[in-house]
Design an enzyme around this catalytic site. Structure first.
Site, short mmCIF file in Angstrom:
data_model
loop_
_atom_site.label_atom_id
_atom_site.label_comp_id
_atom_site.label_asym_id
_atom_site.label_seq_id
_atom_site.Cartn_x
_atom_site.Cartn_y
_atom_site.Cartn_z
N GLN B 126 0.81 -1.21 -0.31
CA GLN B 126 0.02 -0.04 0.31
C GLN B 126 0.87 1.64 -0.17
OE1 GLN B 126 -2.37 0.44 3.22
NE2 GLN B 126 -3.65 1.80 2.56
N GLY B 127 1.04 2.06 -0.93
CA GLY B 127 1.04 3.45 -1.41
C GLY B 127 0.47 4.61 -0.68
N GLU B 244 -11.30 -0.86 5.55
CA GLU B 244 -10.08 -1.82 6.93
C GLU B 244 -10.93 -1.71 8.15
OE1 GLU B 244 -6.92 1.39 5.96
OE2 GLU B 244 -5.57 -0.17 7.38
N SER B 383 -5.16 6.67 12.80
CA SER B 383 -5.25 6.29 14.09
C SER B 383 -6.45 6.29 15.12
CB SER B 383 -4.07 7.69 14.79
OG SER B 383 -4.61 8.63 14.75
#
Lengths: 382, 398
Positions: B126-127, B244, B383
């Site tokens: 994943q970039g 995700e 986060s």
């Protein structure tokens, strides 16, 4: 797996929500608290009319055969509005003990009277030394022919002052902390030898100290096996804990709503304080605590009907731990985020905080249930 | 409302449990139980076993190898897989770029990439993150300049997990810097063998090598590797990040680890008393179990609501799953380290092929590294602080 309410449950929820919205705003609530019994007779009749007082009982006894989900729906609405009426004491505890432990005749005699709103009950179990142990019973019941003579003192009997009859745990055999030998007796509140001292509780509700001096209870008022009532008592208190969990969720939900509304309107430093990230995050944490609590209230409702008592008790303990912790966090933060106004008797949020705080002390606080759960091998031990 | 699994769901659970019991190679299961990272070969082997069974990408559309299972069955499958405990299929392929390709990609891209993702023929990384673009991902600086039928990509990506194994990288790159930062980003698929790509390892505090920096220096990417429309990449990225979060609670992993904590705590003794019988310890364990049960019910509520949600719109309540899921997973790693006690101390660099004996009980060596490594899960995937922003905005309406 289905988290939706059925059509009937939704109708029930709508009608309870409507009743509470119409007649139980905070000003009304404070007015009802000043009535002679500390709650509203008018609302009690309204509950009877809606069928709420008959909800958990079988149709044969004038009931609607409702389960824990129906109870959860009602209790959540009560929690939101801080309802004062003795619903838990009469329908869930008293009615529940008769429903789950009584003979056909006892049910036929008493349950329709509860349903119609004519009979109010209380459940007397706590004693000075017992703390949260339901089996710690020092009150005695001595056989006298087919009758029993009760002696002892019960504490913090919820709505014991306004009850017409009181269900009392008393020891028929064994020593004080034995699980066997406990009986359950239906005592007329005005019977000779019964004295009651009523008082307000911290959360604006009512309770009583009940003293029993040579109180005679006839055979027809012995509920179930006079030396083996504990399993029924535990079952019904587990159902009551599930109901209290839902009530706490209603109260927490209301606290979060009030808090978020307040943060969006209260201005300091030329802006609404809700624009500050620290307060947004705190609100998010309240939301998480509420939703984790809600999940466990649902779990408790599901597991309250579990047939295996050990599984049921573990699940209920787990729910009570979560509700205690979530309630404390949401309550403390709701007061904190309101600032000074949260500290006042005039404002609702402090009363909600007091109610969830007291719910933690009913039938075992978070620590009590955590150690019970841990002792029995935890929630996930196979 | 009925929160129990139906008989059909229970039968399904037994079926997948039995499959994981028999089909997962013992050597891989052992590694998972003992807290070691599965190797690339392990993951390829396991992915192909799953794919042969038709279970590599259960959540995908049926025409691309999905199973058509209900959201509840999807949940059961994942929970059982985690409890087996089996490695999870490589998320960068099956959970991230795969859904982006079948949702926004063209037919050629679907045919070209999806089957290879399902079989782990292509290892994806994943970039997204850059040194200057973490939580504020949209401020990314990597550029893609159109030149004929190629994009010329320049920039630096970081925290690129397992890029050292990767065949492909999906990248966010800026294709228009004259507009609002979210509106000039494109989603590109880049072959890792393309000249100009350099991968540099980053060692994390547990001593492991999971993440990398990826440098892109005049990397030529054919325009056919653009997903969807140019400058619409941010929409696809949000879709990806929402997906995700859904699987991120990883309740089965916490269940498996708590089971291990319980087992080891009945072996370890303080004097003559097994640790599990010390009230302070067992209450701590029970407290985590309670939180996990609450999260499981929350997860099931989100799953049950999923079938009614608009496709591709994640439930903002899934932010709870991320926050509590990561906190609970981290709590389980703390418990495990506490069980291990003094033998948490010896450090054994994890190298493939290493077979020297460990110092202390052989199950102890991964406790501390796992604890250290697991601090990442409240950081990645948005986060926990970002999740609280999402709850505040999307749910509480601030």
């Amino acid at each position: 797996m289905d988290f939706d309410l059925s059509e009937e449950q939704r109708l029930l929820k709508d009608s309870v929500d409507r009743l509470m919205a119409d007649r139980y705003d905070f000003e009304n609530r404070q007015r009802y608290a000043k009535e002679p019994e500390g709650w509203s007779r008018a609302l009690w009749s309204a509950y009877a009319e809606l069928g709420l007082l008959a909800l958990p009982f079988d149709e044969a006894h004038g009931g609607f055969g409702g389960g824990p989900v129906e109870t959860m729906t009602i209790m959540e609405a009560f929690g939101r509005s801080l309802a004062l009426e003795p619903y838990l004491a009469t329908v869930i505890l008293g009615g529940g003990l008769l429903h789950h432990g009584g003979s056909e005749e006892q049910k036929a005699t008493h349950l329709p009277q509860i349903a119609s709103g004519d009979l109010r009950l209380a459940f007397a179990h706590t004693e000075r030394q017992s703390r949260y142990d339901l089996f710690d019973v020092g009150t005695t019941a001595q056989r006298d022919g087919g009758s029993f003579i009760l002696n002892g003192q019960k504490s913090v009997v919820l709505h014991g002052d306004s009850a017409d009859k009181i269900l009392v745990t008393a020891r028929v055999a064994g020593s004080r902390r034995d699980r066997d030998g406990i009986g359950l007796f239906l005592v007329d509140a005005n019977a000779p030898g019964v004295s009651r001292r009523g008082y307000p509780t911290q959360d604006g509700q009512r309770a009583a100290e009940v003293t029993l001096e040579s109180v005679r209870v006839d055979a027809e008022n012995v509920i179930g096996n006079p030396e083996g009532a504990l399993p029924v008592v535990e079952k019904v208190t587990d159902i009551a804990i599930a109901a209290l969990a839902a009530e706490a969720i209603g109260a927490m939900d209301e606290m979060l709503k009030l808090t978020v509304d307040y943060l969006k309107t209260r201005k300091q430093f030329n802006t609404t304080i809700g624009s500050f990230q620290v307060l947004q995050h705190r609100s998010s944490e309240m939301f998480i605590a509420l939703e984790q609590g809600r999940s466990m209230a649902m779990f408790a409702a599901m597991m309250a009907q579990e047939q295996n008592p050990e599984e049921r008790r573990k699940a209920i303990s787990a729910a009570k731990v979560q509700i205690g912790r979530s309630g404390r966090f949401v309550g403390q933060q709701a007061v904190q985020l309101h600032g000074g106004v949260g500290m006042t008797m005039e404002y609702k949020v402090g009363h909600l905080f007091k109610r969830v705080t007291m719910i933690d002390t009913l039938f075992g606080d978070a620590d009590h249930h955590l150690s019970k759960l841990a002792e029995t091998g935890g929630l996930m031990a196979a | 409302m009925d929160l129990r699994f139906t008989d059909e769901e229970l039968a399904f659970r037994d079926e997948v449990r039995e499959f994981f019991r028999t089909a997962l190679p013992d050597s891989i299961r052992r590694k998972m139980i003992e807290g070691h990272h599965p190797s690339k070969d392990d993951l390829v082997t396991w992915s192909r076993i799953l794919n042969a069974k038709g279970w590599a990408v259960p959540h995908w559309p049926v025409e691309w190898g999905g199973t058509g299972w209900s959201p509840v069955k999807q949940y059961i499958f994942r929970d059982e897989l985690q409890q087996a405990p089996a490695p999870e299929p490589l998320a960068f392929g099956v959970s991230m770029v795969g859904p982006v390709i079948y949702t926004f990609g063209n037919e050629d891209q679907k045919r070209r990439f999806l089957p290879r993702i399902a079989n782990l023929d292509d290892w994806w990384c994943q970039g997204f993150s850059e040194p200057g673009a973490g939580s504020d991902l949209a401020s990314l600086k990597t550029t893609a300049r159109r030149e004929g039928d190629h994009y010329i990509v320049n920039g630096q990506k970081t925290w690129t997990t397992l890029a050292q194994h990767a065949d492909w990288i999906f990248c966010l790159a800026r294709t228009d810097s004259s507009v609002k930062k979210q509106e000039g980003i494109s989603f590109l698929l880049i072959d890792m063998k393309t000249p100009g790509i350099t991968v540099r390892p980053i060692q994390t505090i547990d001593g492991g090598h999971e993440v990398n920096e990826v440098f892109l220096d005049d990397v030529r990417v054919p325009v056919e590797n653009l997903v969807g429309q140019e400058n619409k990449g941010w929409d696809y990225a949000k879709f990806l990040l929402g997906n995700e979060r859904v699987g991120i609670a990883r309740i089965g992993i916490s269940k498996a680890r708590l089971k291990r904590v319980r087992e080891l705590a009945s072996v370890e003794r303080i004097g003559d008393v097994p640790l599990i019988e010390i009230p302070r310890f067992r209450e701590k364990l029970a407290a985590v179990e309670v939180e996990l049960k609450a999260l499981e019910m929350t997860q099931l509520r989100v799953v049950a609501a999923e079938s009614r949600r608009e496709k591709g719109k994640p439930d903002p309540a899934s932010s709870i799953l991320k926050i509590k899921g990561s906190e609970i997973q981290q709590a389980t790693t703390e418990l495990l380290m506490e069980v291990v006690g003094p033998f948490a101390m010896p450090y054994h660099p994890e190298e493939e092929g290493r077979n020297e004996p460990t110092d202390g009980p052989d199950w102890a060596s991964t406790a501390a590294p796992t604890y250290f490594n697991w601090r990442k899960i409240s950081i990645y995937g948005g986060s926990n602080e970002i999740q609280k922003n999402i709850i505040a905005k999307a749910i509480l309406g601030f």
